[in-house]
Write a protein that holds these residues in place. Structure first.
Motif, short mmCIF file in Angstrom:
data_model
loop_
_atom_site.label_atom_id
_atom_site.label_comp_id
_atom_site.label_asym_id
_atom_site.label_seq_id
_atom_site.Cartn_x
_atom_site.Cartn_y
_atom_site.Cartn_z
N GLY B 93 0.47 12.96 -10.07
CA GLY B 93 1.64 12.33 -10.67
C GLY B 93 2.18 11.17 -9.87
N ASP B 94 1.72 11.00 -8.63
CA ASP B 94 2.20 9.86 -7.83
C ASP B 94 1.60 8.56 -8.35
OD1 ASP B 94 3.78 11.36 -6.16
OD2 ASP B 94 2.34 11.46 -4.53
N VAL B 95 2.36 7.49 -8.15
CA VAL B 95 1.97 6.15 -8.60
C VAL B 95 2.08 5.21 -7.40
CG1 VAL B 95 2.59 4.23 -10.11
CG2 VAL B 95 2.80 6.60 -10.93
N VAL B 96 1.07 4.38 -7.22
CA VAL B 96 1.05 3.40 -6.13
C VAL B 96 0.89 2.01 -6.73
CG1 VAL B 96 -0.24 2.57 -4.12
CG2 VAL B 96 0.00 5.04 -4.52
N VAL B 97 1.68 1.07 -6.24
CA VAL B 97 1.56 -0.34 -6.63
C VAL B 97 1.16 -1.13 -5.39
CG1 VAL B 97 2.76 -2.37 -7.51
CG2 VAL B 97 3.32 -0.10 -8.43
N THR B 98 -0.01 -1.75 -5.42
CA THR B 98 -0.47 -2.62 -4.32
C THR B 98 -0.42 -4.06 -4.80
OG1 THR B 98 -2.01 -0.89 -3.64
CG2 THR B 98 -2.32 -3.09 -2.68
N LYS B 99 0.36 -4.86 -4.10
CA LYS B 99 0.55 -6.23 -4.57
C LYS B 99 -0.53 -7.17 -4.05
CE LYS B 99 5.12 -5.56 -6.01
NZ LYS B 99 6.53 -5.96 -5.99
N ASP B 100 -0.57 -8.33 -4.64
CA ASP B 100 -1.48 -9.40 -4.28
C ASP B 100 -1.47 -9.62 -2.77
OD1 ASP B 100 -3.04 -11.65 -4.32
OD2 ASP B 100 -1.84 -12.70 -5.83
N GLY B 101 -2.67 -9.58 -2.16
CA GLY B 101 -2.79 -9.95 -0.75
C GLY B 101 -2.51 -8.85 0.25
N VAL B 102 -2.17 -7.67 -0.20
CA VAL B 102 -1.80 -6.59 0.73
C VAL B 102 -3.05 -5.80 1.15
CG1 VAL B 102 -0.49 -4.44 1.00
CG2 VAL B 102 0.53 -6.40 -0.18
#
Lengths: 141, 141
Positions: B93-102
């Motif tokens: 159920g966890d959600v991860v957002v990885t942004k541009d360049g990370v």
């Protein structure tokens, strides 16, 4: 004969939270839906939401302009239909790709709760409700 | 003391198919991963895949350029870490957002199978493997 309603517990205890009553969209749904936004970030060009539908609930015909919609079915049973096509019965694990400009709707079957993750880009245009008689005639395949 | 391995059946009987051994990416993973592509369409700017990891399996540090990555955890337990940050323990159920360049990596814990849906835009740059000693020291929180 009363219909037997199925998959309520599967939807209510799904992988992702069911969220709140989807009041923001109530004018473009028939029936009761629920929405839990998983990703809503101005730097990300898609929104991701867990959408749950009570039995008989479906959204209106709609189009994603300058975008698309991807559905990942996570619980219960539902329908997906593109204009001019037969409705497609959906079950857990099914994936739907709706391309830019395609008129479509999705929702639960009459007798089942239903949940999908929706990954959506672009701007939706909401249109007329799905015809009650046409919806009522959809049959398990 | 031998570790007790958990969540194998949950991963192998997940919502989405486990797919085949992820041989295309084996040089940028430590351990055995599996990939089932759910959406791979030239008209859609994201790819969607179900990625499963045997216990101890993780991908190398990597960066998504001109894009992003969204992870939706569907089975088991894992880790997510961005460079310069502490590792984050992941559960269903966890959600991860990885942004541009990370710069980041993700994978299973030592003792658990793990699956996530990955929604990926842009071009990945694959970097060095996660340090064995640092991975070995990660502890349940």
């Amino acid at each position: 004969m009363e219909a037997i309603i199925v998959n309520e517990e599967q939807v209510k205890n799904g992988l992702f939270p069911m969220g709140e009553k989807n009041d923001a969209y109530k004018d473009v749904f028939v029936g009761q839906s629920y929405l839990d936004m998983l990703v809503a970030d101005p730097e990300i060009n898609v929104g991701v939401g867990n959408v749950s539908f009570e039995p008989g609930t479906r959204n209106n015909w709609h189009i994603h302009h300058d975008g698309y919609q991807l559905l990942l079915v996570t619980a219960g049973e539902g329908w997906y239909q593109e204009e001019g096509q037969e409705a497609r019965r959906l079950k857990v694990g099914d994936v739907v790709v709706t391309k830019d400009g395609v008129k479509h709707w999705h929702g639960a079957t009459k007798d089942s709760w239903f949940s999908h993750v929706a990954i959506t880009a672009g701007t939706p245009e909401w249109l007329e409700a799905v015809d009650d008689e046409a919806y009522g005639k959809l049959k398990n395949k």
